[in-house]
Motif scaffolding. Structure first.
Motif, PDB file in Angstrom:
ATOM      1  N   GLU A  24       0.822  -1.212   0.000  1.00 55.60           N
ATOM      2  CA  GLU A  24       0.000   0.000   0.000  1.00 55.60           C
ATOM      3  C   GLU A  24       0.860   1.268   0.000  1.00 55.60           C
ATOM      4  O   GLU A  24       0.441   2.296  -0.514  1.00 55.60           O
ATOM      5  CB  GLU A  24      -0.950  -0.006   1.197  1.00 55.60           C
ATOM      6  CG  GLU A  24      -0.283  -0.200   2.549  1.00 55.60           C
ATOM      7  CD  GLU A  24      -1.313  -0.330   3.670  1.00 55.60           C
ATOM      8  OE1 GLU A  24      -2.516  -0.320   3.370  1.00 55.60           O
ATOM      9  OE2 GLU A  24      -0.897  -0.423   4.840  1.00 55.60           O
ATOM     10  N   LEU A  25       2.066   1.182   0.539  1.00 58.06           N
ATOM     11  CA  LEU A  25       2.968   2.337   0.474  1.00 58.06           C
ATOM     12  C   LEU A  25       3.384   2.631  -0.963  1.00 58.06           C
ATOM     13  O   LEU A  25       3.433   3.783  -1.385  1.00 58.06           O
ATOM     14  CB  LEU A  25       4.214   2.089   1.329  1.00 58.06           C
ATOM     15  CG  LEU A  25       4.049   2.125   2.846  1.00 58.06           C
ATOM     16  CD1 LEU A  25       5.378   1.805   3.525  1.00 58.06           C
ATOM     17  CD2 LEU A  25       3.533   3.478   3.321  1.00 58.06           C
ATOM     18  N   GLU A  26       3.688   1.575  -1.727  1.00 57.69           N
ATOM     19  CA  GLU A  26       4.131   1.755  -3.106  1.00 57.69           C
ATOM     20  C   GLU A  26       3.040   2.329  -4.000  1.00 57.69           C
ATOM     21  O   GLU A  26       3.328   2.868  -5.071  1.00 57.69           O
ATOM     22  CB  GLU A  26       4.625   0.426  -3.675  1.00 57.69           C
ATOM     23  CG  GLU A  26       5.941  -0.061  -3.064  1.00 57.69           C
ATOM     24  CD  GLU A  26       6.335  -1.428  -3.581  1.00 57.69           C
ATOM     25  OE1 GLU A  26       6.346  -1.616  -4.803  1.00 57.69           O
ATOM     26  OE2 GLU A  26       6.604  -2.316  -2.750  1.00 57.69           O
ATOM     27  N   LEU A  39      11.324   3.426   3.817  1.00 57.68           N
ATOM     28  CA  LEU A  39      10.317   3.675   4.856  1.00 57.68           C
ATOM     29  C   LEU A  39      10.195   2.475   5.790  1.00 57.68           C
ATOM     30  O   LEU A  39      10.096   2.626   7.011  1.00 57.68           O
ATOM     31  CB  LEU A  39       8.964   3.997   4.215  1.00 57.68           C
ATOM     32  CG  LEU A  39       8.849   5.359   3.528  1.00 57.68           C
ATOM     33  CD1 LEU A  39       7.554   5.463   2.751  1.00 57.68           C
ATOM     34  CD2 LEU A  39       8.932   6.489   4.560  1.00 57.68           C
ATOM     35  N   ARG A  40      10.225   1.273   5.211  1.00 64.72           N
ATOM     36  CA  ARG A  40      10.151   0.071   6.054  1.00 64.72           C
ATOM     37  C   ARG A  40      11.352  -0.014   6.991  1.00 64.72           C
ATOM     38  O   ARG A  40      11.220  -0.422   8.151  1.00 64.72           O
ATOM     39  CB  ARG A  40      10.057  -1.179   5.170  1.00 64.72           C
ATOM     40  CG  ARG A  40       8.666  -1.422   4.594  1.00 64.72           C
ATOM     41  CD  ARG A  40       8.538  -2.797   3.960  1.00 64.72           C
ATOM     42  NE  ARG A  40       9.279  -2.885   2.713  1.00 64.72           N
ATOM     43  CZ  ARG A  40       8.768  -2.569   1.526  1.00 64.72           C
ATOM     44  NH1 ARG A  40       7.512  -2.122   1.432  1.00 64.72           N
ATOM     45  NH2 ARG A  40       9.487  -2.679   0.424  1.00 64.72           N
ATOM     46  N   SER A  41      12.534   0.408   6.502  1.00 63.79           N
ATOM     47  CA  SER A  41      13.735   0.385   7.356  1.00 63.79           C
ATOM     48  C   SER A  41      13.604   1.364   8.514  1.00 63.79           C
ATOM     49  O   SER A  41      14.284   1.231   9.539  1.00 63.79           O
ATOM     50  CB  SER A  41      14.977   0.699   6.527  1.00 63.79           C
ATOM     51  OG  SER A  41      14.999   2.068   6.145  1.00 63.79           O
ATOM     52  N   LEU A 177      12.703  12.168   1.136  1.00 63.17           N
ATOM     53  CA  LEU A 177      11.800  11.949   2.257  1.00 63.17           C
ATOM     54  C   LEU A 177      12.285  12.739   3.468  1.00 63.17           C
ATOM     55  O   LEU A 177      12.534  12.197   4.546  1.00 63.17           O
ATOM     56  CB  LEU A 177      11.698  10.444   2.569  1.00 63.17           C
ATOM     57  CG  LEU A 177      11.004   9.621   1.477  1.00 63.17           C
ATOM     58  CD1 LEU A 177      11.105   8.132   1.762  1.00 63.17           C
ATOM     59  CD2 LEU A 177       9.543  10.035   1.335  1.00 63.17           C
ATOM     60  N   ASP A 178      12.413  14.049   3.255  1.00 58.95           N
ATOM     61  CA  ASP A 178      12.693  14.956   4.358  1.00 58.95           C
ATOM     62  C   ASP A 178      11.348  15.436   4.903  1.00 58.95           C
ATOM     63  O   ASP A 178      10.314  14.854   4.591  1.00 58.95           O
ATOM     64  CB  ASP A 178      13.557  16.124   3.879  1.00 58.95           C
ATOM     65  CG  ASP A 178      12.970  16.790   2.633  1.00 58.95           C
ATOM     66  OD1 ASP A 178      11.840  16.439   2.231  1.00 58.95           O
ATOM     67  OD2 ASP A 178      13.642  17.668   2.055  1.00 58.95           O
TER      68      ASP A 178
END
Length: 218
Positions: A24-26, A39-41, A177-178
């Motif tokens: 769902e993130l992708e 993001l998962r990391s 992704l700041d």
């Protein structure tokens, strides 16, 4: 099984199967496999995780109550672009000439990314800019935060309001992704996602409680 029976599936079928397994993130605009993995990391594996990724602080970027420009102050202003040029010297820079809503001149100065910012700040475009005002031969802001104003949509995410500042790693920032990136994708999720309520609907109605999604949007 003979060789004919073990033929590989057609590419179209492979693409279909691949798209159906996207997380769902992708599926969020601008978040592909690489950013989703980052993001998962960081412990963000779902839309719910994203909505509960809280800011570390907030900045007040509300519009200035006065339009008078004063050196040494932080301000959020609406400006209209007049022109842009490259200035050479000890430090080359892009200078964008703008005018505020009150007609005062304000230079936006960019020491990095001149080519990109020259394509963004073209004459007659209107922006909301936030930053510290300094005086160097005229009032200016160096590398302000900015957002272009759409005449048909006055909603702003990064300026003109209290804005959240999100924590992040260098790896996240290098992939866009700041804080600005997080504000953009979290805003998209808030506009479209639905989190299931934990509290039964009957209790929500009886006590006039907000739904889980409405509470997150507050």
């Amino acid at each position: 099984m003979n060789k004919k029976d073990s033929k590989k599936p057609p590419k179209s079928a492979t693409r279909s199967a691949s798209s159906s397994t996207k997380t769902e993130l992708e599926l969020l605009p601008g978040i592909g496999p690489a950013r989703a993995e980052l993001l998962r990391s960081a412990g963000i594996a779902s839309l719910e995780d994203l909505l509960y990724y809280f800011p570390r602080r907030y900045l007040d970027r509300s519009f200035a109550e006065t339009t008078a420009l004063r050196a040494g102050t932080e301000a959020t202003l609406i400006v209209s672009v007049q022109s842009a040029y490259l200035a050479h010297g000890r430090r080359s820079r892009l200078v964008v000439q703008t005018r505020t809503a009150a007609g005062e001149g304000l230079q936006l100065v960019f020491f990095r990314g001149a080519g990109y910012f020259r394509r963004v700040f073209v004459p007659d475009r209107t922006f909301v800019v936030s930053g510290k005002i300094d005086f160097y031969g005229g009032m200016q802001m160096a590398h302000p935060d900015f957002e272009e104003l759409d005449p048909e949509d006055t909603t702003t995410i990064h300026t003109g309001r209290i804005v959240p500042v999100y924590p992040g790693t260098e790896a996240l920032k290098q992939k866009g992704l700041d804080s600005r990136g997080f504000r953009r994708i979290i805003h998209a999720v808030l506009e479209s996602a639905l989190l299931p309520d934990i509290v039964p609907a009957a209790i929500l109605k009886k006590h006039n409680f907000l739904s889980r999604m409405d509470a997150v949007r507050m």
